[in-house]
Write an enzyme that holds these catalytic residues in place. Sequence first.
Site, PDB file in Angstrom:
ATOM      1  N   LYS A  68      28.371  23.946 -14.166  1.00 18.93           N
ATOM      2  CA  LYS A  68      27.727  23.177 -13.101  1.00 18.93           C
ATOM      3  C   LYS A  68      26.279  22.825 -13.445  1.00 18.93           C
ATOM      4  CE  LYS A  68      30.648  25.505  -9.682  1.00 18.93           C
ATOM      5  NZ  LYS A  68      30.713  26.497  -8.587  1.00 18.93           N
ATOM      6  N   TYR A 244      25.033  32.354  -5.893  1.00 17.16           N
ATOM      7  CA  TYR A 244      25.668  32.262  -4.585  1.00 17.16           C
ATOM      8  C   TYR A 244      24.961  33.155  -3.576  1.00 17.16           C
ATOM      9  CZ  TYR A 244      29.048  30.342  -7.840  1.00 17.16           C
ATOM     10  OH  TYR A 244      29.639  29.630  -8.844  1.00 17.16           O
ATOM     11  N   VAL A 262      32.526  32.990 -12.988  1.00 17.67           N
ATOM     12  CA  VAL A 262      33.489  34.074 -12.784  1.00 17.67           C
ATOM     13  C   VAL A 262      34.209  34.456 -14.076  1.00 17.67           C
ATOM     14  CG1 VAL A 262      33.827  33.598 -10.342  1.00 17.67           C
ATOM     15  CG2 VAL A 262      35.338  32.521 -12.029  1.00 17.67           C
TER      16      VAL A 262
END
Length: 308
Positions: A68, A244, A262
């Site tokens: 990202k 996050y 992840v």
Amino acid sequence: MPADLADVVAEVGREMEAHRGEGRVADYIPALARVDARRFGLAVVTCDGRTAEYGDAWVPFSIQSISKVFTLTLALKRQGEALWTRVGREPSGSRFNSIVQLEAERGVPRNPFINAGAIVVTDVVLDGRGFDAAVADIRDTLRELADAPNLDIDTEVARSEAATGFRNYALANFMRGFDNLKHPVEDVLQTYFNQCALRITCRQLARAGLFLAAEGLDPLSGRRVVSPEHARRINAIMMTCGHYDASGDFAFKVGLPGKSGVGGGILTIVPDQAAIAVWSPGLNDVGNSQVGTLALERLASRMRWSVF
């Protein structure tokens, strides 16, 4: 910069030996469930070209959400500040795949690093071309930044992501309903699943992120990747949103911009100094690498690299 970087990296790496295997691999993605949780790699590339590595620094792993950072880089180059009309810049305080805030905020995700925001960014990267061309652009950008011409997509992981990505389909369709996706949901998500399935090593990842340590200029090649302003924007969002709902804790413990995935990787930026990549597949309760975070905390402390 202290001359003992290699010694510090080796020291931190040795300390992590006692922690190998801690955490839980991302078993909700079948292709990642089989990864050996005892893997650990660490690599640092400095702005003056030095490198220091430990452990499995040359073993490829799934980049996942760290991609990202690079799609955000591409989207900012394409749309500039107009991007922020479609995605916010605030920490979400929620899980990376939460749908709760989207309805209240009319389909505009909180930031580019939660899944909904990253899907919007991928939609921007897709503008004016098909799925295959967009995927090739993302892959080739990573190849160039990482100086790794063989870097490629793990097709098994991409298929596994697509087969289990029901929440991502829900997020994308929800945003499409608010007209915040311009391309067909299937095209956007197939691009997204493929970008997350890129395989990269710690050494390659640190090299790829180095431009963010030098105000958007690759200090080793001399190539301008993004403007200094956009590099600052990306670093700021990495600091506030890159982990996050644990971004504040990462800033507290490590004190550097970082982006987790992840797959167990974390890319961390030391402004004006270096880029760091760590990989340990076992995740903590909020989905970030447990051993990787500990290693970065100790490395940043000993190198006095916190921005605070």
